[in-house]
Design an enzyme around this catalytic site. Sequence first.
Site, PDB file in Angstrom:
ATOM      1  N   GLU A 298       0.829  -1.218   0.000  1.00  0.00           N
ATOM      2  CA  GLU A 298       0.000   0.000   0.000  1.00  0.00           C
ATOM      3  C   GLU A 298       0.860   1.263   0.000  1.00  0.00           C
ATOM      4  OE1 GLU A 298      -2.102  -0.592   3.672  1.00  0.00           O
ATOM      5  OE2 GLU A 298      -3.402  -2.152   2.868  1.00  0.00           O
ATOM      6  N   PRO A 299       1.697   1.437  -1.009  1.00  0.00           N
ATOM      7  CA  PRO A 299       2.560   2.627  -0.997  1.00  0.00           C
ATOM      8  C   PRO A 299       1.785   3.886  -1.377  1.00  0.00           C
ATOM      9  CG  PRO A 299       2.867   1.416  -3.040  1.00  0.00           C
ATOM     10  CD  PRO A 299       1.868   0.623  -2.219  1.00  0.00           C
ATOM     11  N   GLY A 300       2.005   4.958  -0.653  1.00  0.00           N
ATOM     12  CA  GLY A 300       1.393   6.239  -0.980  1.00  0.00           C
ATOM     13  C   GLY A 300       2.476   7.260  -1.274  1.00  0.00           C
ATOM     14  N   ARG A 301       3.064   7.770  -0.197  1.00  0.00           N
ATOM     15  CA  ARG A 301       4.068   8.823  -0.302  1.00  0.00           C
ATOM     16  C   ARG A 301       5.187   8.498  -1.290  1.00  0.00           C
ATOM     17  NH1 ARG A 301       5.264  12.156   4.023  1.00  0.00           N
ATOM     18  NH2 ARG A 301       4.259  10.603   5.340  1.00  0.00           N
ATOM     19  N   ARG A 337       2.128  20.221   6.001  1.00  0.00           N
ATOM     20  CA  ARG A 337       3.098  19.281   6.584  1.00  0.00           C
ATOM     21  C   ARG A 337       4.118  19.950   7.511  1.00  0.00           C
ATOM     22  NH1 ARG A 337       6.352  16.531   4.284  1.00  0.00           N
ATOM     23  NH2 ARG A 337       6.150  14.741   5.655  1.00  0.00           N
ATOM     24  N   TYR A 341       3.605  18.270  10.973  1.00  0.00           N
ATOM     25  CA  TYR A 341       4.563  17.188  11.261  1.00  0.00           C
ATOM     26  C   TYR A 341       5.988  17.712  11.438  1.00  0.00           C
ATOM     27  CZ  TYR A 341       0.842  14.473   8.881  1.00  0.00           C
ATOM     28  OH  TYR A 341      -0.344  13.919   8.479  1.00  0.00           O
ATOM     29  N   CYS A 369      -2.474  33.742   9.731  1.00  0.00           N
ATOM     30  CA  CYS A 369      -2.287  34.302  11.073  1.00  0.00           C
ATOM     31  C   CYS A 369      -2.004  33.221  12.111  1.00  0.00           C
ATOM     32  CB  CYS A 369      -3.519  35.103  11.461  1.00  0.00           C
ATOM     33  SG  CYS A 369      -3.900  36.335  10.222  1.00  0.00           S
ATOM     34  N   GLU A 370      -0.894  32.521  11.939  1.00  0.00           N
ATOM     35  CA  GLU A 370      -0.443  31.487  12.879  1.00  0.00           C
ATOM     36  C   GLU A 370       1.082  31.453  12.779  1.00  0.00           C
ATOM     37  OE1 GLU A 370      -2.320  28.589  14.235  1.00  0.00           O
ATOM     38  OE2 GLU A 370      -4.275  28.962  13.303  1.00  0.00           O
TER      39      GLU A 370
HETATM   40  C1  LIG Z   1      -1.600   6.016   5.044  1.00  0.00           C
HETATM   41  C2  LIG Z   1      -1.674   4.589   4.749  1.00  0.00           C
HETATM   42  C3  LIG Z   1      -0.863   4.029   3.754  1.00  0.00           C
HETATM   43  C4  LIG Z   1       0.126   4.823   2.950  1.00  0.00           C
HETATM   44  O1  LIG Z   1       1.178   5.309   3.715  1.00  0.00           O
HETATM   45  P1  LIG Z   1       2.437   5.984   2.983  1.00  0.00           P
HETATM   46  O2  LIG Z   1       3.318   6.377   4.096  1.00  0.00           O
HETATM   47  O3  LIG Z   1       1.913   7.154   2.227  1.00  0.00           O
HETATM   48  O4  LIG Z   1       3.036   4.958   2.090  1.00  0.00           O
HETATM   49  C5  LIG Z   1      -0.988   2.685   3.489  1.00  0.00           C
HETATM   50  N1  LIG Z   1      -1.858   1.906   4.178  1.00  0.00           N
HETATM   51  C6  LIG Z   1      -2.647   2.405   5.163  1.00  0.00           C
HETATM   52  C7  LIG Z   1      -3.572   1.500   5.875  1.00  0.00           C
HETATM   53  C8  LIG Z   1      -2.574   3.752   5.476  1.00  0.00           C
HETATM   54  O5  LIG Z   1      -3.349   4.239   6.451  1.00  0.00           O
END
Ligand SMILES: *Cc1c(COP(=O)(O)O)cnc(C)c1O
Length: 443
Positions: A298-301, A337, A341, A369-370
Amino acid sequence: MASHDTSFDPSDDPSPAELLAGRPNLKQHAMDGLVLDGVPLNRIADAVGTPTWVYSAGTLRSRYRALAKALKEAGLDAQPHYAVKANDHLAILATLAKEGAGADVVSEGELRRALKAGIPADHIVYSGVGKSARELRLAVTENISQINVESAEELAMLSAIASGMGRTARVALRVNPDVEAGGHEKISTGRATDKFGIAFDHAAELYAHAATLPGIEPIGVATHIGSQILDLAPYRAAYARIADLVRTIRNAGYRVETVDCGGGLGIPYRNEPAPSPTGLAGTIKAAFHNLDVRIALEPGRWLVGPAGLLLASVVLAKQTPSTRFVVLDAAMNDLVRPAMYDAWHGILPVSATDAVAPLSPCDVVGPVCESGDTFARSRALPPLSPGARVAILDAGAYGSVMSSPYNARPRAAEVMVDGDTWTVIRERQTHEDLWAGEVVPIP
Ligand SMILES: *Cc1c(COP(=O)(O)O)cnc(C)c1O
């Protein structure tokens, strides 16, 4: 967890030349200034203004291909499901879908977006700690590939819904392996005290229970330990535990077809060492190669972060006795971000003249304004007078999706570059859009 360093030492910052060297999609041209793939960023800013998100379709494709290649070369039967929450724009989803990506969704909206972008239901996995009955019903109706169930309570709910509809839901149990991972307290998800997943010690028992429930077919286990992970060790620890769990479940007589290894692979925002997809694939292989399971990811970033940047203009250069401030027209409502973070993002000047001007430290801030509306502190940048443009790098993930209209600031435009062409993929929001739908109940 390892304490997060909220104040980066500016003397460790990569120089503009080092930032460019680490980002093959960006070049500084002597005439055109900063160019993404084949398109000068000034050309985009001249046409659509700033702030504007700009994405590289070529980078999305090459990163997906690099990941797929690493998995294949490790000999894994693996399907990446892009984590839609990192960037849910239809153009991003469609580009990745064309490369063969499935989708990992966490809401009805994301599920509908994934389907709309052409990702087939049998390539969609549904994660999340609080899926509503309505959302589960939709997932069952669409017959998606897998629902990652995060609790006994949710399992009971899904069983009632699916069996009531005369359907069977394919279920993976999301297990919390109790490991420390993730680049920040707010994005660590795999510790026993985090809200995510099923406690490791209860997982085998719940799997056996799932097999008895109407409307449920348990097909595997899933885990996701955090985000912006820059070290393979937590993956190794988590996957070893998950592999043990697979053996335990099988020894009890149940079938386990699939292991969903989650996302979280980090990217080098600061040119710091980061694991490669090859490293991750090797770690997955080491844990699961003799178990004969299908692997999901499940890659996102990792896929979208380096494919995007936020183009902004300088509104004001402000000097106080202690500090040079560069005030941008982009703010924390666009890219949250840094405020949320303590994230570090590279910042490069766009014009060719600014790129060769001498550097001096400044704080780069937005107009909101922060005090938290600060993109960078003590960052070495050229003088940057009003109207000068900058690119805030690696903003493709958790950028536009997290933006808000705080301070009544319309959402920024979005552009996708493909080779030497570019397209506005979302118009800048208008001020009228901001109050559309509002009602004033005054006679
Ligand atoms: C956020 C999330 C991801 C993706 O995370 P990345 O750090 O963006 O790769 C994958 N699986 C689940 C369940 C998530 O909540």
